[in-house]
Enzyme design. Structure first.
Site, PDB file in Angstrom:
ATOM      1  N   ASN A  10       0.881  -1.166   0.000  1.00  0.00           N
ATOM      2  CA  ASN A  10       0.000   0.000   0.000  1.00  0.00           C
ATOM      3  C   ASN A  10       0.916   1.212   0.000  1.00  0.00           C
ATOM      4  OD1 ASN A  10      -1.798   2.046   0.465  1.00  0.00           O
ATOM      5  ND2 ASN A  10      -2.230   1.485   2.602  1.00  0.00           N
ATOM      6  N   LYS A  12       0.211   4.276  -0.322  1.00  0.00           N
ATOM      7  CA  LYS A  12      -0.394   5.483   0.279  1.00  0.00           C
ATOM      8  C   LYS A  12      -0.144   6.698  -0.637  1.00  0.00           C
ATOM      9  CE  LYS A  12       0.223   3.448   4.769  1.00  0.00           C
ATOM     10  NZ  LYS A  12      -0.002   3.642   6.187  1.00  0.00           N
ATOM     11  N   GLU A  97      -7.051   4.746   7.424  1.00  0.00           N
ATOM     12  CA  GLU A  97      -6.827   6.174   7.136  1.00  0.00           C
ATOM     13  C   GLU A  97      -8.048   6.764   6.429  1.00  0.00           C
ATOM     14  OE1 GLU A  97      -3.004   5.654   5.252  1.00  0.00           O
ATOM     15  OE2 GLU A  97      -2.197   5.043   7.197  1.00  0.00           O
ATOM     16  N   GLU A 167      -5.736  -4.978  10.212  1.00  0.00           N
ATOM     17  CA  GLU A 167      -4.720  -3.962  10.475  1.00  0.00           C
ATOM     18  C   GLU A 167      -5.043  -3.222  11.768  1.00  0.00           C
ATOM     19  OE1 GLU A 167      -2.561  -2.835   6.637  1.00  0.00           O
ATOM     20  OE2 GLU A 167      -4.256  -1.484   6.844  1.00  0.00           O
ATOM     21  N   GLY A 173       2.113   2.150  10.678  1.00  0.00           N
ATOM     22  CA  GLY A 173       3.066   3.253  10.543  1.00  0.00           C
ATOM     23  C   GLY A 173       3.742   3.648  11.847  1.00  0.00           C
ATOM     24  N   SER A 213       3.097  -2.369  10.299  1.00  0.00           N
ATOM     25  CA  SER A 213       4.545  -2.412  10.531  1.00  0.00           C
ATOM     26  C   SER A 213       5.150  -3.786  10.251  1.00  0.00           C
ATOM     27  CB  SER A 213       4.885  -1.934  11.952  1.00  0.00           C
ATOM     28  OG  SER A 213       4.451  -0.603  12.134  1.00  0.00           O
ATOM     29  N   GLY A 234       2.766  -1.184   4.308  1.00  0.00           N
ATOM     30  CA  GLY A 234       2.847   0.253   4.034  1.00  0.00           C
ATOM     31  C   GLY A 234       4.289   0.686   3.810  1.00  0.00           C
ATOM     32  N   GLY A 235       4.913   1.175   4.870  1.00  0.00           N
ATOM     33  CA  GLY A 235       6.267   1.742   4.776  1.00  0.00           C
ATOM     34  C   GLY A 235       7.268   0.846   4.063  1.00  0.00           C
TER      35      GLY A 235
HETATM   36  C1  PEP Z   1      -0.911   0.096   5.936  1.00  0.00           C
HETATM   37  O1  PEP Z   1      -1.072   1.294   5.887  1.00  0.00           O
HETATM   38  O2  PEP Z   1      -1.696  -0.638   5.339  1.00  0.00           O
HETATM   39  C2  PEP Z   1       0.223  -0.425   6.704  1.00  0.00           C
HETATM   40  C3  PEP Z   1       0.206  -1.662   7.094  1.00  0.00           C
HETATM   41  O3  PEP Z   1       1.266   0.452   6.958  1.00  0.00           O
HETATM   42  P1  PEP Z   1       2.667   0.107   7.680  1.00  0.00           P
HETATM   43  O4  PEP Z   1       3.163  -1.188   7.111  1.00  0.00           O
HETATM   44  O5  PEP Z   1       3.544   1.277   7.362  1.00  0.00           O
HETATM   45  O6  PEP Z   1       2.371  -0.013   9.150  1.00  0.00           O
END
Ligand code: PEP
Length: 251
Positions: A10, A12, A97, A167, A173, A213, A234-235
């Site tokens: 993702n 974002k 989000e 999640e 994040g 994360s 995400g990241g």
């Molecule tokens: C996400 O936004 O779907 C997510 C899992 O972000 P992160 O991996 O950065 O926590």
């Protein structure tokens, strides 16, 4: 039959179109794994260039959001038909989000899920609890409520093909990952909820991801759990680390 793992990035609101093409090219040799479905869910403006850049690879295209309407006077929105025409297969629906910052509620998200199925897109439906809810001991009740509300009117045949991403909001994040046991407890409860709404065949077929994360260091333990069929990342999706997550089963 064993469920095939699905690792989705993702992105974002990151990467301009030219940066997006560059990232695809950097990741290309790192994300080859015939055992895993790999998806890039990218910003709307990156869908076309990323679609071109992944041509001929094992990567599939995803969107981060979609309108619940077909077409017309909805300024700034993107329809399912637009996504399909650009080669999109998956769409994230109900990311925390979007629920939090843009006040997308379950009735609205249910309409998006139904629209995605009507048009032939595969929803990646997100659910998850806040830290307050976890501390109050209502996590499983909350998740069941989200799933039951968001899947109103979805048939068993449709549900079998979809992806649910668990999640926990407190893990997104933040660098705080749910322990593998915490993630498995909720993913298992999601599967039981699907069995309750539909039947065991549907519960066995649906794919459930963990997100929050996930990184190259913790993915192995999370992905070893029986009810965790993949990750929404995400990241770490913006870094070569993503290739290590995709190849979690290789040493
Ligand atoms: C996400 O936004 O779907 C997510 C899992 O972000 P992160 O991996 O950065 O926590």
């Amino acid at each position: 039959m064993a469920r095939r793992k699905i690792i989705a990035g993702n992105w974002k609101m990151n990467k301009t179109p030219s940066e997006a093409k560059e990232l695809v090219n950097t990741l290309k040799p790192l994300v080859e794994n015939p055992d895993v479905d790999v998806v890039y869910c990218v910003p709307a403006i990156d869908i076309v260039p990323v679609g071109e850049a992944i041509r001929g690879t094992n990567v599939q295209l995803g969107a981060e959001n979609m309108s619940d309407q077909d077409k017309g006077a909805y300024t700034g929105e993107i329809s399912a038909d637009m996504l399909l025409d650009a080669g999109v297969k998956f769409v994230i629906i109900g990311h925390s989000e979007r629920r939090g910052y843009y006040h997308e509620d379950d009735a609205f998200l249910n309409r998006k899920v139904l629209k995605a199925f009507e048009k032939g897109l595969t929803p990646i439906l997100c659910c998850g609890e806040s830290l307050e809810q976890r501390e109050a001991g209502v996590t499983l009740d909350w998740i069941r409520l989200q799933i039951k509300s968001d899947l109103q009117g979805v048939t068993a045949e449709q549900a079998k093909t979809m992806v649910i991403a668990y999640e926990p909001i407190w893990a997104i994040g933040t660098g705080k990952t749910a322990t593998a046991d915490q993630a498995e407890e909720v993913c298992g409860a999601i599967r039981s909820t699907i069995a309750e709404i539909y039947d065991t065949d549907t519960a066995e077929a649906i794919r459930i991801q963990y997100g929050g994360s996930m990184n190259a260091g913790n993915c192995k333990e999370l992905l070893a759990k029986p009810d965790i069929d993949g990750g929404l990342i995400g990241g770490a999706a913006l870094k070569p680390d993503f290739g290590k997550i995709v190849n979690y089963n290789k040493d």
